[in-house]
Design a protein around this motif. Structure first.
Motif, PDB file in Angstrom:
ATOM      1  N   ASP A 170      27.164  -9.956  19.840  1.00 49.13           N
ATOM      2  CA  ASP A 170      27.837 -11.053  20.547  1.00 49.13           C
ATOM      3  C   ASP A 170      29.320 -10.678  20.696  1.00 49.13           C
ATOM      4  O   ASP A 170      30.082 -10.710  19.715  1.00 49.13           O
ATOM      5  CB  ASP A 170      27.689 -12.351  19.752  1.00 49.13           C
ATOM      6  CG  ASP A 170      28.225 -13.556  20.529  1.00 49.13           C
ATOM      7  OD1 ASP A 170      28.914 -13.349  21.555  1.00 49.13           O
ATOM      8  OD2 ASP A 170      27.971 -14.698  20.101  1.00 49.13           O
ATOM      9  N   SER A 171      29.727 -10.306  21.920  1.00 53.75           N
ATOM     10  CA  SER A 171      31.104  -9.830  22.127  1.00 53.75           C
ATOM     11  C   SER A 171      32.138 -10.936  21.931  1.00 53.75           C
ATOM     12  O   SER A 171      33.299 -10.650  21.624  1.00 53.75           O
ATOM     13  CB  SER A 171      31.244  -9.253  23.545  1.00 53.75           C
ATOM     14  OG  SER A 171      30.934 -10.233  24.519  1.00 53.75           O
ATOM     15  N   SER A 172      31.759 -12.196  22.110  1.00 54.20           N
ATOM     16  CA  SER A 172      32.722 -13.285  21.962  1.00 54.20           C
ATOM     17  C   SER A 172      33.088 -13.531  20.500  1.00 54.20           C
ATOM     18  O   SER A 172      34.175 -14.022  20.193  1.00 54.20           O
ATOM     19  CB  SER A 172      32.172 -14.574  22.585  1.00 54.20           C
ATOM     20  OG  SER A 172      30.993 -14.985  21.914  1.00 54.20           O
ATOM     21  N   THR A 173      32.170 -13.214  19.588  1.00 56.62           N
ATOM     22  CA  THR A 173      32.419 -13.445  18.157  1.00 56.62           C
ATOM     23  C   THR A 173      32.499 -12.155  17.351  1.00 56.62           C
ATOM     24  O   THR A 173      32.948 -12.177  16.202  1.00 56.62           O
ATOM     25  CB  THR A 173      31.313 -14.323  17.561  1.00 56.62           C
ATOM     26  OG1 THR A 173      30.041 -13.651  17.698  1.00 56.62           O
ATOM     27  CG2 THR A 173      31.236 -15.662  18.285  1.00 56.62           C
ATOM     28  N   GLY A 174      32.057 -11.034  17.944  1.00 46.98           N
ATOM     29  CA  GLY A 174      32.042  -9.786  17.199  1.00 46.98           C
ATOM     30  C   GLY A 174      30.970  -9.721  16.139  1.00 46.98           C
ATOM     31  O   GLY A 174      31.079  -8.963  15.171  1.00 46.98           O
ATOM     32  N   LYS A 175      29.910 -10.497  16.303  1.00 48.05           N
ATOM     33  CA  LYS A 175      28.851 -10.566  15.295  1.00 48.05           C
ATOM     34  C   LYS A 175      27.649  -9.737  15.743  1.00 48.05           C
ATOM     35  O   LYS A 175      27.239  -9.779  16.900  1.00 48.05           O
ATOM     36  CB  LYS A 175      28.430 -12.009  15.057  1.00 48.05           C
ATOM     37  CG  LYS A 175      27.454 -12.169  13.915  1.00 48.05           C
ATOM     38  CD  LYS A 175      27.224 -13.629  13.605  1.00 48.05           C
ATOM     39  CE  LYS A 175      28.454 -14.249  12.987  1.00 48.05           C
ATOM     40  NZ  LYS A 175      28.760 -13.664  11.641  1.00 48.05           N
ATOM     41  N   ILE A 176      27.095  -8.971  14.815  1.00 46.53           N
ATOM     42  CA  ILE A 176      25.932  -8.120  15.068  1.00 46.53           C
ATOM     43  C   ILE A 176      24.715  -8.688  14.320  1.00 46.53           C
ATOM     44  O   ILE A 176      24.817  -9.060  13.148  1.00 46.53           O
ATOM     45  CB  ILE A 176      26.192  -6.678  14.595  1.00 46.53           C
ATOM     46  CG1 ILE A 176      27.392  -6.088  15.359  1.00 46.53           C
ATOM     47  CG2 ILE A 176      24.958  -5.796  14.789  1.00 46.53           C
ATOM     48  CD1 ILE A 176      27.805  -4.728  14.835  1.00 46.53           C
ATOM     49  N   SER A 177      23.593  -8.736  15.039  1.00 47.58           N
ATOM     50  CA  SER A 177      22.326  -9.186  14.429  1.00 47.58           C
ATOM     51  C   SER A 177      21.346  -8.016  14.427  1.00 47.58           C
ATOM     52  O   SER A 177      21.221  -7.298  15.433  1.00 47.58           O
ATOM     53  CB  SER A 177      21.731 -10.364  15.210  1.00 47.58           C
ATOM     54  OG  SER A 177      22.624 -11.469  15.181  1.00 47.58           O
ATOM     55  N   ILE A 178      20.677  -7.820  13.311  1.00 49.39           N
ATOM     56  CA  ILE A 178      19.719  -6.721  13.159  1.00 49.39           C
ATOM     57  C   ILE A 178      18.368  -7.300  12.746  1.00 49.39           C
ATOM     58  O   ILE A 178      18.281  -8.056  11.764  1.00 49.39           O
ATOM     59  CB  ILE A 178      20.189  -5.706  12.088  1.00 49.39           C
ATOM     60  CG1 ILE A 178      21.589  -5.184  12.411  1.00 49.39           C
ATOM     61  CG2 ILE A 178      19.204  -4.551  11.976  1.00 49.39           C
ATOM     62  CD1 ILE A 178      22.155  -4.290  11.333  1.00 49.39           C
ATOM     63  N   ASN A 179      17.336  -6.955  13.482  1.00 50.53           N
ATOM     64  CA  ASN A 179      15.971  -7.382  13.150  1.00 50.53           C
ATOM     65  C   ASN A 179      15.175  -6.158  12.685  1.00 50.53           C
ATOM     66  O   ASN A 179      15.264  -5.077  13.306  1.00 50.53           O
ATOM     67  CB  ASN A 179      15.279  -8.014  14.358  1.00 50.53           C
ATOM     68  CG  ASN A 179      15.940  -9.322  14.770  1.00 50.53           C
ATOM     69  OD1 ASN A 179      16.345 -10.112  13.919  1.00 50.53           O
ATOM     70  ND2 ASN A 179      16.061  -9.541  16.074  1.00 50.53           N
ATOM     71  N   GLY A 180      14.401  -6.294  11.619  1.00 48.27           N
ATOM     72  CA  GLY A 180      13.618  -5.171  11.114  1.00 48.27           C
ATOM     73  C   GLY A 180      12.631  -5.618  10.059  1.00 48.27           C
ATOM     74  O   GLY A 180      12.309  -6.818   9.950  1.00 48.27           O
ATOM     75  N   GLU A 181      12.147  -4.658   9.299  1.00 50.54           N
ATOM     76  CA  GLU A 181      11.183  -4.949   8.256  1.00 50.54           C
ATOM     77  C   GLU A 181      11.263  -3.897   7.157  1.00 50.54           C
ATOM     78  O   GLU A 181      11.803  -2.806   7.363  1.00 50.54           O
ATOM     79  CB  GLU A 181       9.766  -4.991   8.824  1.00 50.54           C
ATOM     80  CG  GLU A 181       9.348  -3.699   9.486  1.00 50.54           C
ATOM     81  CD  GLU A 181       7.994  -3.813  10.175  1.00 50.54           C
ATOM     82  OE1 GLU A 181       7.552  -4.954  10.413  1.00 50.54           O
ATOM     83  OE2 GLU A 181       7.397  -2.761  10.468  1.00 50.54           O
ATOM     84  N   THR A 182      10.739  -4.242   6.016  1.00 46.86           N
ATOM     85  CA  THR A 182      10.665  -3.307   4.880  1.00 46.86           C
ATOM     86  C   THR A 182       9.215  -3.233   4.398  1.00 46.86           C
ATOM     87  O   THR A 182       8.463  -4.209   4.516  1.00 46.86           O
ATOM     88  CB  THR A 182      11.567  -3.767   3.718  1.00 46.86           C
ATOM     89  OG1 THR A 182      11.087  -5.026   3.219  1.00 46.86           O
ATOM     90  CG2 THR A 182      13.007  -3.904   4.174  1.00 46.86           C
ATOM     91  N   LYS A 183       8.875  -2.071   3.882  1.00 49.48           N
ATOM     92  CA  LYS A 183       7.519  -1.878   3.370  1.00 49.48           C
ATOM     93  C   LYS A 183       7.613  -1.196   2.013  1.00 49.48           C
ATOM     94  O   LYS A 183       8.376  -0.236   1.840  1.00 49.48           O
ATOM     95  CB  LYS A 183       6.696  -1.025   4.330  1.00 49.48           C
ATOM     96  CG  LYS A 183       5.240  -0.883   3.920  1.00 49.48           C
ATOM     97  CD  LYS A 183       4.394  -0.273   5.055  1.00 49.48           C
ATOM     98  CE  LYS A 183       4.875   1.114   5.436  1.00 49.48           C
ATOM     99  NZ  LYS A 183       3.954   1.765   6.424  1.00 49.48           N
ATOM    100  N   SER A 184       6.849  -1.720   1.064  1.00 48.72           N
ATOM    101  CA  SER A 184       6.904  -1.176  -0.286  1.00 48.72           C
ATOM    102  C   SER A 184       5.560  -1.339  -0.959  1.00 48.72           C
ATOM    103  O   SER A 184       4.838  -2.316  -0.696  1.00 48.72           O
ATOM    104  CB  SER A 184       7.984  -1.893  -1.107  1.00 48.72           C
ATOM    105  OG  SER A 184       7.983  -1.447  -2.449  1.00 48.72           O
TER     106      SER A 184
END
Length: 412
Positions: A338-352
Protein backbone atom coordinates in the motif's frame (compact mmCIF):
# COMPACT_ATOMS: atom_id res chain seq x y z
CA UNK A 1 -7.58 166.79 74.69
CA UNK A 2 -8.05 163.18 74.79
CA UNK A 3 -5.38 160.94 76.11
CA UNK A 4 -5.90 158.35 73.23
CA UNK A 5 -2.89 158.14 70.88
CA UNK A 6 -3.37 159.04 67.24
CA UNK A 7 -1.52 156.94 64.60
CA UNK A 8 1.16 158.71 62.74
CA UNK A 9 1.44 158.66 58.91
CA UNK A 10 -1.52 156.29 58.66
CA UNK A 11 0.71 153.22 59.20
CA UNK A 12 -0.82 149.95 60.25
CA UNK A 13 0.06 148.73 63.58
CA UNK A 14 2.76 146.01 63.81
CA UNK A 15 1.54 142.36 63.92
CA UNK A 16 2.24 140.24 66.89
CA UNK A 17 4.97 137.81 65.97
CA UNK A 18 3.21 135.01 67.90
CA UNK A 19 0.08 135.49 65.83
CA UNK A 20 1.09 136.76 62.41
CA UNK A 21 2.30 134.46 59.48
CA UNK A 22 6.04 134.41 58.67
CA UNK A 23 7.22 136.70 55.92
CA UNK A 24 7.81 134.99 52.50
CA UNK A 25 10.69 136.17 50.33
CA UNK A 26 11.37 135.55 46.63
CA UNK A 27 14.53 133.57 47.40
CA UNK A 28 12.62 131.13 49.59
CA UNK A 29 10.00 130.62 46.90
CA UNK A 30 12.67 129.79 44.29
CA UNK A 31 14.32 127.24 46.58
CA UNK A 32 11.03 125.48 47.29
CA UNK A 33 10.08 125.51 43.64
CA UNK A 34 13.40 123.93 42.61
CA UNK A 35 13.23 121.17 45.26
CA UNK A 36 9.64 120.20 44.46
CA UNK A 37 10.06 120.38 40.67
CA UNK A 38 7.24 122.75 40.19
CA UNK A 39 9.43 125.11 38.26
CA UNK A 40 10.34 123.56 34.79
CA UNK A 41 12.65 126.30 33.67
CA UNK A 42 16.35 125.27 33.54
CA UNK A 43 18.47 126.76 36.13
CA UNK A 44 21.16 127.85 33.65
CA UNK A 45 18.62 129.05 31.15
CA UNK A 46 18.02 127.87 27.55
CA UNK A 47 20.84 126.02 25.68
CA UNK A 48 22.48 128.00 22.95
CA UNK A 49 21.45 127.12 19.36
CA UNK A 50 24.07 125.40 17.09
CA UNK A 51 24.47 126.63 13.57
CA UNK A 52 24.33 123.37 11.52
CA UNK A 53 25.34 125.13 8.35
CA UNK A 54 28.86 125.04 9.69
CA UNK A 55 28.84 121.17 9.34
CA UNK A 56 27.89 120.97 5.66
CA UNK A 57 31.44 121.15 4.48
CA UNK A 58 32.77 118.66 7.10
CA UNK A 59 33.72 115.21 5.57
CA UNK A 60 34.91 112.02 7.36
CA UNK A 61 38.54 111.19 7.08
CA UNK A 62 39.23 108.68 4.23
CA UNK A 63 40.35 105.13 5.41
CA UNK A 64 41.89 102.57 3.01
CA UNK A 65 41.25 99.74 5.49
CA UNK A 66 37.58 100.57 5.79
CA UNK A 67 37.18 100.77 2.03
CA UNK A 68 38.93 97.41 1.62
CA UNK A 69 36.64 95.77 4.18
CA UNK A 70 33.59 97.10 2.38
CA UNK A 71 34.80 95.73 -0.94
CA UNK A 72 35.67 92.36 0.65
CA UNK A 73 32.26 92.12 2.27
CA UNK A 74 30.58 92.83 -1.04
CA UNK A 75 32.64 90.16 -2.79
CA UNK A 76 31.83 87.59 -0.07
CA UNK A 77 28.14 88.41 -0.22
CA UNK A 78 27.99 88.03 -3.99
CA UNK A 79 30.06 84.82 -3.80
CA UNK A 80 27.71 83.37 -1.19
CA UNK A 81 24.71 84.05 -3.38
CA UNK A 82 26.48 82.53 -6.38
CA UNK A 83 27.48 79.44 -4.35
CA UNK A 84 23.95 78.99 -3.06
CA UNK A 85 22.54 79.23 -6.56
CA UNK A 86 25.20 76.84 -7.91
CA UNK A 87 24.74 74.10 -5.30
CA UNK A 88 20.97 74.44 -5.49
CA UNK A 89 21.08 73.94 -9.24
CA UNK A 90 23.47 70.97 -8.90
CA UNK A 91 21.99 69.11 -5.95
CA UNK A 92 18.27 69.75 -6.45
CA UNK A 93 15.83 70.06 -9.31
CA UNK A 94 14.79 73.59 -8.36
CA UNK A 95 16.51 75.13 -11.36
CA UNK A 96 15.93 72.30 -13.82
CA UNK A 97 14.21 74.66 -16.22
CA UNK A 98 17.40 76.73 -16.39
CA UNK A 99 19.91 73.86 -16.61
CA UNK A 100 17.87 72.07 -19.25
CA UNK A 101 17.41 75.17 -21.43
CA UNK A 102 21.09 76.06 -21.34
CA UNK A 103 22.40 72.46 -21.35
CA UNK A 104 24.15 72.98 -18.03
CA UNK A 105 25.41 69.93 -16.12
CA UNK A 106 23.57 68.75 -12.99
CA UNK A 107 25.58 66.75 -10.49
CA UNK A 108 22.48 65.23 -8.87
CA UNK A 109 21.10 64.08 -12.21
CA UNK A 110 24.50 62.78 -13.32
CA UNK A 111 24.87 60.92 -10.01
CA UNK A 112 21.46 59.31 -10.36
CA UNK A 113 22.30 58.32 -13.93
CA UNK A 114 25.63 56.86 -12.81
CA UNK A 115 23.96 54.85 -10.02
CA UNK A 116 21.44 53.50 -12.51
CA UNK A 117 24.24 52.40 -14.83
CA UNK A 118 26.11 50.73 -11.95
CA UNK A 119 22.99 48.85 -10.87
CA UNK A 120 22.29 47.73 -14.42
CA UNK A 121 25.83 46.49 -15.04
CA UNK A 122 26.01 44.72 -11.67
CA UNK A 123 22.63 43.07 -12.28
CA UNK A 124 23.83 41.74 -15.65
CA UNK A 125 26.96 40.41 -13.95
CA UNK A 126 24.91 38.82 -11.17
CA UNK A 127 22.65 37.12 -13.71
CA UNK A 128 25.67 35.56 -15.39
CA UNK A 129 27.17 34.48 -12.05
CA UNK A 130 24.00 32.82 -10.81
CA UNK A 131 23.62 30.95 -14.07
CA UNK A 132 27.19 29.70 -13.64
CA UNK A 133 26.40 28.66 -10.07
CA UNK A 134 23.36 26.80 -11.33
CA UNK A 135 25.50 25.02 -13.94
CA UNK A 136 27.97 23.89 -11.27
CA UNK A 137 25.17 22.70 -8.99
CA UNK A 138 23.53 20.84 -11.88
CA UNK A 139 26.80 18.99 -12.47
CA UNK A 140 27.04 18.27 -8.74
CA UNK A 141 23.52 16.79 -8.80
CA UNK A 142 24.34 14.67 -11.87
CA UNK A 143 27.51 13.20 -10.37
CA UNK A 144 25.84 13.03 -6.98
CA UNK A 145 23.07 10.85 -8.38
CA UNK A 146 25.64 8.25 -9.41
CA UNK A 147 27.27 8.52 -5.98
CA UNK A 148 23.92 7.98 -4.25
CA UNK A 149 23.15 4.88 -6.28
CA UNK A 150 26.54 3.30 -5.68
CA UNK A 151 26.43 4.19 -1.98
CA UNK A 152 23.10 2.35 -1.61
CA UNK A 153 24.51 -0.67 -3.42
CA UNK A 154 27.57 -0.66 -1.18
CA UNK A 155 25.42 -0.58 1.95
CA UNK A 156 22.74 -3.01 0.77
CA UNK A 157 22.58 -6.31 2.58
CA UNK A 158 21.50 -8.01 -0.65
CA UNK A 159 24.48 -6.86 -2.75
CA UNK A 160 27.19 -9.35 -3.60
CA UNK A 161 30.81 -8.82 -2.67
CA UNK A 162 31.77 -8.00 -6.26
CA UNK A 163 28.91 -5.52 -6.55
CA UNK A 164 30.15 -3.74 -3.45
CA UNK A 165 33.70 -3.59 -4.80
CA UNK A 166 32.48 -2.09 -8.07
CA UNK A 167 30.22 0.34 -6.20
CA UNK A 168 33.14 1.60 -4.09
CA UNK A 169 35.26 2.24 -7.17
CA UNK A 170 32.40 4.09 -8.89
CA UNK A 171 31.87 6.24 -5.78
CA UNK A 172 35.52 7.31 -5.73
CA UNK A 173 35.35 8.31 -9.39
CA UNK A 174 32.18 10.31 -8.78
CA UNK A 175 33.73 12.12 -5.81
CA UNK A 176 36.44 13.63 -8.04
CA UNK A 177 33.87 15.24 -10.34
CA UNK A 178 31.65 16.21 -7.43
CA UNK A 179 34.52 18.04 -5.72
CA UNK A 180 35.28 20.12 -8.82
CA UNK A 181 31.62 21.14 -9.17
CA UNK A 182 31.28 21.84 -5.46
CA UNK A 183 34.35 24.08 -5.32
CA UNK A 184 33.32 25.96 -8.48
CA UNK A 185 29.88 26.71 -7.02
CA UNK A 186 31.40 27.76 -3.67
CA UNK A 187 33.92 30.08 -5.36
CA UNK A 188 31.21 31.94 -7.28
CA UNK A 189 28.60 32.12 -4.53
CA UNK A 190 31.10 33.41 -1.95
CA UNK A 191 31.90 36.56 -3.97
CA UNK A 192 30.13 39.86 -3.38
CA UNK A 193 27.14 40.50 -5.59
CA UNK A 194 26.94 44.19 -4.72
CA UNK A 195 28.61 47.35 -6.00
CA UNK A 196 28.84 50.53 -3.87
CA UNK A 197 26.52 53.44 -4.67
CA UNK A 198 26.80 57.13 -3.75
CA UNK A 199 23.36 57.19 -2.22
CA UNK A 200 22.50 57.76 1.43
CA UNK A 201 19.51 55.41 1.13
CA UNK A 202 21.81 52.45 0.38
CA UNK A 203 24.71 53.08 2.73
CA UNK A 204 25.03 49.61 4.31
CA UNK A 205 25.77 46.17 2.86
CA UNK A 206 22.39 44.64 3.86
CA UNK A 207 20.58 47.50 2.10
CA UNK A 208 22.69 47.02 -1.03
CA UNK A 209 22.23 43.24 -0.85
CA UNK A 210 18.47 43.64 -0.74
CA UNK A 211 18.55 46.17 -3.58
CA UNK A 212 20.60 43.98 -5.93
CA UNK A 213 18.59 40.84 -5.10
CA UNK A 214 15.37 42.66 -5.97
CA UNK A 215 16.89 44.01 -9.19
CA UNK A 216 18.14 40.52 -10.13
CA UNK A 217 14.75 38.93 -9.50
CA UNK A 218 13.07 41.65 -11.54
CA UNK A 219 15.53 41.21 -14.40
CA UNK A 220 15.06 37.43 -14.54
CA UNK A 221 11.29 37.78 -14.21
CA UNK A 222 11.26 40.17 -17.15
CA UNK A 223 13.24 37.66 -19.22
CA UNK A 224 10.81 34.91 -18.23
CA UNK A 225 7.94 37.06 -19.44
CA UNK A 226 9.70 37.49 -22.77
CA UNK A 227 10.37 33.75 -23.12
CA UNK A 228 6.97 32.57 -21.89
CA UNK A 229 5.43 32.46 -25.35
CA UNK A 230 8.26 30.46 -26.95
CA UNK A 231 7.38 27.13 -28.52
CA UNK A 232 10.76 25.76 -29.61
CA UNK A 233 12.81 23.48 -27.38
CA UNK A 234 15.66 25.98 -26.93
CA UNK A 235 13.34 28.69 -25.63
CA UNK A 236 11.59 26.25 -23.31
CA UNK A 237 14.96 25.13 -21.92
CA UNK A 238 16.06 28.73 -21.33
CA UNK A 239 12.74 29.43 -19.62
CA UNK A 240 13.13 26.40 -17.34
CA UNK A 241 16.74 27.27 -16.48
CA UNK A 242 15.80 30.84 -15.53
CA UNK A 243 12.96 29.55 -13.35
CA UNK A 244 15.38 27.25 -11.55
CA UNK A 245 17.93 30.08 -11.20
CA UNK A 246 15.38 32.17 -9.30
CA UNK A 247 15.46 29.63 -6.47
CA UNK A 248 19.16 30.33 -5.90
CA UNK A 249 18.73 34.08 -5.28
CA UNK A 250 18.81 34.89 -1.58
CA UNK A 251 19.21 31.18 -0.68
CA UNK A 252 21.30 31.82 2.44
CA UNK A 253 21.08 28.21 3.67
CA UNK A 254 22.58 26.89 0.44
CA UNK A 255 25.29 29.58 0.53
CA UNK A 256 26.22 28.70 4.12
CA UNK A 257 26.45 24.99 3.29
CA UNK A 258 28.73 25.60 0.32
CA UNK A 259 31.01 28.01 2.19
CA UNK A 260 31.22 26.22 5.53
CA UNK A 261 31.56 22.61 4.30
CA UNK A 262 35.04 21.07 4.04
CA UNK A 263 34.50 18.67 1.13
CA UNK A 264 37.72 16.70 1.64
CA UNK A 265 36.91 15.89 5.27
CA UNK A 266 33.52 14.29 4.48
CA UNK A 267 33.10 10.56 4.91
CA UNK A 268 30.93 8.68 2.44
CA UNK A 269 27.84 8.78 4.64
CA UNK A 270 28.24 12.54 5.27
CA UNK A 271 28.77 13.17 1.57
CA UNK A 272 25.62 11.17 0.89
CA UNK A 273 23.72 13.45 3.29
CA UNK A 274 25.29 16.56 1.71
CA UNK A 275 24.12 15.62 -1.77
CA UNK A 276 20.62 14.97 -0.44
CA UNK A 277 20.58 18.32 1.37
CA UNK A 278 21.86 20.34 -1.58
CA UNK A 279 19.34 18.69 -3.89
CA UNK A 280 16.54 19.69 -1.52
CA UNK A 281 17.61 23.36 -1.74
CA UNK A 282 17.92 23.64 -5.53
CA UNK A 283 15.79 22.80 -8.52
CA UNK A 284 16.92 21.14 -11.73
CA UNK A 285 15.98 18.22 -13.94
CA UNK A 286 18.14 15.79 -11.98
CA UNK A 287 16.64 16.70 -8.62
CA UNK A 288 13.18 16.15 -10.10
CA UNK A 289 14.23 12.65 -11.18
CA UNK A 290 15.68 11.98 -7.72
CA UNK A 291 12.39 12.96 -6.09
CA UNK A 292 10.60 10.41 -8.26
CA UNK A 293 13.22 7.77 -7.55
CA UNK A 294 13.00 8.44 -3.82
CA UNK A 295 9.29 7.69 -3.90
CA UNK A 296 9.76 4.55 -5.98
CA UNK A 297 9.67 1.25 -4.13
CA UNK A 298 12.57 -1.05 -4.94
CA UNK A 299 10.78 -4.33 -4.93
CA UNK A 300 13.92 -6.27 -5.70
CA UNK A 301 15.54 -5.02 -2.47
CA UNK A 302 12.36 -5.70 -0.51
CA UNK A 303 12.01 -9.28 -1.79
CA UNK A 304 15.71 -9.95 -1.27
CA UNK A 305 15.48 -8.68 2.32
CA UNK A 306 12.42 -10.85 3.03
CA UNK A 307 14.24 -13.88 1.64
CA UNK A 308 17.33 -13.11 3.69
CA UNK A 309 15.33 -12.82 6.92
CA UNK A 310 13.36 -15.98 6.13
CA UNK A 311 16.59 -17.98 5.63
CA UNK A 312 17.60 -17.17 9.20
CA UNK A 313 14.49 -19.07 10.38
CA UNK A 314 14.12 -21.71 7.65
CA UNK A 315 17.53 -23.05 6.69
CA UNK A 316 16.05 -24.98 3.74
CA UNK A 317 14.09 -22.04 2.35
CA UNK A 318 16.20 -21.62 -0.77
CA UNK A 319 16.48 -25.32 -1.55
CA UNK A 320 12.83 -25.71 -2.55
CA UNK A 321 12.58 -28.34 0.15
CA UNK A 322 9.03 -27.33 0.90
CA UNK A 323 7.42 -29.19 -2.04
CA UNK A 324 9.48 -32.32 -1.76
CA UNK A 325 8.03 -35.43 -0.05
CA UNK A 326 8.27 -35.00 3.67
CA UNK A 327 9.41 -31.42 3.18
CA UNK A 328 8.79 -28.58 5.61
CA UNK A 329 9.45 -24.88 6.04
CA UNK A 330 7.97 -21.58 4.87
CA UNK A 331 6.44 -20.67 1.52
CA UNK A 332 5.09 -17.27 0.40
CA UNK A 333 2.21 -17.09 -2.02
CA UNK A 334 1.74 -13.32 -2.59
CA UNK A 335 2.95 -9.83 -1.64
CA UNK A 336 0.93 -6.66 -1.49
CA UNK A 337 2.08 -3.07 -0.95
CA UNK A 338 0.00 0.00 0.00
CA UNK A 339 1.92 3.06 -1.27
CA UNK A 340 -0.24 5.50 0.72
CA UNK A 341 0.74 3.92 4.06
CA UNK A 342 3.97 2.11 3.21
CA UNK A 343 2.56 -1.14 4.58
CA UNK A 344 3.44 -4.55 3.12
CA UNK A 345 1.20 -7.62 3.43
CA UNK A 346 2.57 -11.14 2.93
CA UNK A 347 0.40 -14.24 2.48
CA UNK A 348 1.91 -17.72 2.82
CA UNK A 349 1.98 -20.96 4.74
CA UNK A 350 4.25 -23.13 6.86
CA UNK A 351 4.59 -26.89 6.93
CA UNK A 352 6.11 -28.96 9.69
CA UNK A 353 6.16 -32.58 10.79
CA UNK A 354 5.88 -31.38 14.35
CA UNK A 355 3.31 -29.00 15.84
CA UNK A 356 5.80 -26.11 15.95
CA UNK A 357 4.38 -23.87 13.20
CA UNK A 358 3.56 -21.04 15.53
CA UNK A 359 7.09 -21.01 16.95
CA UNK A 360 8.51 -20.75 13.42
CA UNK A 361 6.24 -17.82 12.60
CA UNK A 362 7.16 -16.02 15.82
CA UNK A 363 10.86 -16.41 14.98
CA UNK A 364 10.18 -15.05 11.47
CA UNK A 365 8.48 -11.93 12.88
CA UNK A 366 11.45 -11.28 15.18
CA UNK A 367 13.85 -11.63 12.26
CA UNK A 368 11.86 -9.19 10.10
CA UNK A 369 11.78 -6.59 12.87
CA UNK A 370 15.58 -6.75 13.13
CA UNK A 371 15.88 -5.65 9.49
CA UNK A 372 17.06 -2.14 8.54
CA UNK A 373 14.25 -2.00 5.98
CA UNK A 374 11.23 -3.27 7.95
CA UNK A 375 9.58 -2.57 11.27
CA UNK A 376 6.28 -3.23 13.07
CA UNK A 377 6.04 -6.78 11.66
CA UNK A 378 3.06 -8.67 13.09
CA UNK A 379 0.85 -11.65 12.37
CA UNK A 380 -2.64 -10.71 11.23
CA UNK A 381 -4.18 -14.22 11.00
CA UNK A 382 -3.17 -17.79 11.66
CA UNK A 383 -4.88 -21.12 11.10
CA UNK A 384 -3.51 -24.60 11.54
CA UNK A 385 -4.53 -28.10 10.44
CA UNK A 386 -3.02 -31.61 10.16
CA UNK A 387 -1.92 -34.49 12.32
CA UNK A 388 1.22 -36.04 13.68
CA UNK A 389 1.19 -38.72 10.94
CA UNK A 390 0.57 -36.37 7.99
CA UNK A 391 2.29 -33.27 9.33
CA UNK A 392 0.90 -29.86 10.19
CA UNK A 393 0.02 -27.07 7.74
CA UNK A 394 -0.56 -23.50 8.88
CA UNK A 395 -1.62 -20.49 6.84
CA UNK A 396 -0.28 -17.07 7.76
CA UNK A 397 -0.75 -13.44 6.90
CA UNK A 398 1.98 -11.01 7.93
CA UNK A 399 1.91 -7.21 7.93
CA UNK A 400 4.99 -4.96 8.20
CA UNK A 401 6.01 -1.36 7.51
CA UNK A 402 8.87 0.14 5.56
CA UNK A 403 11.24 1.70 8.08
CA UNK A 404 12.01 4.82 5.99
CA UNK A 405 8.36 5.56 5.13
CA UNK A 406 6.94 8.57 7.09
CA UNK A 407 3.43 7.09 7.04
CA UNK A 408 4.50 3.75 8.48
CA UNK A 409 4.42 4.89 12.10
CA UNK A 410 0.88 6.23 11.69
CA UNK A 411 -0.61 2.91 10.71
CA UNK A 412 -0.06 -0.30 12.60
Amino acid sequence: MSDQAIPVNNQAPAMDPLVAKPMESDLLKNIVSTETGTNNAPILGDAPELDTSLLYDVKPQQSVLLLSLKILFGILFISSLASLAFFTSQLTNTFDFVTSNFNLPNVSADLASTNTQIIGLQTDLNTSRFQQIKGSLDKLSYDGDEFLQQFEILNSSTSSAQEKVDAKAAMEASKVSMKASFLAARDKISKDFIAPLIDINFATSPQLQSLYEDKLRTSITDKLTTLSGGKDDSTKMDYRNLQQTLKLIGNSELKNILIQTDFDSLKDDKLYDLVKKVNSLIANDMTSVQVIKAKRIKWSDIIDEIDLRTKEVDKNYSLKFYNSPGGSGIRYNSYDFDSSTGKISINGETKSLEPTNFTMIADLIDSLNQSKIFMNAEMRSFSKSGSLDEGYLATLRLALDLRNNPNAAKTK
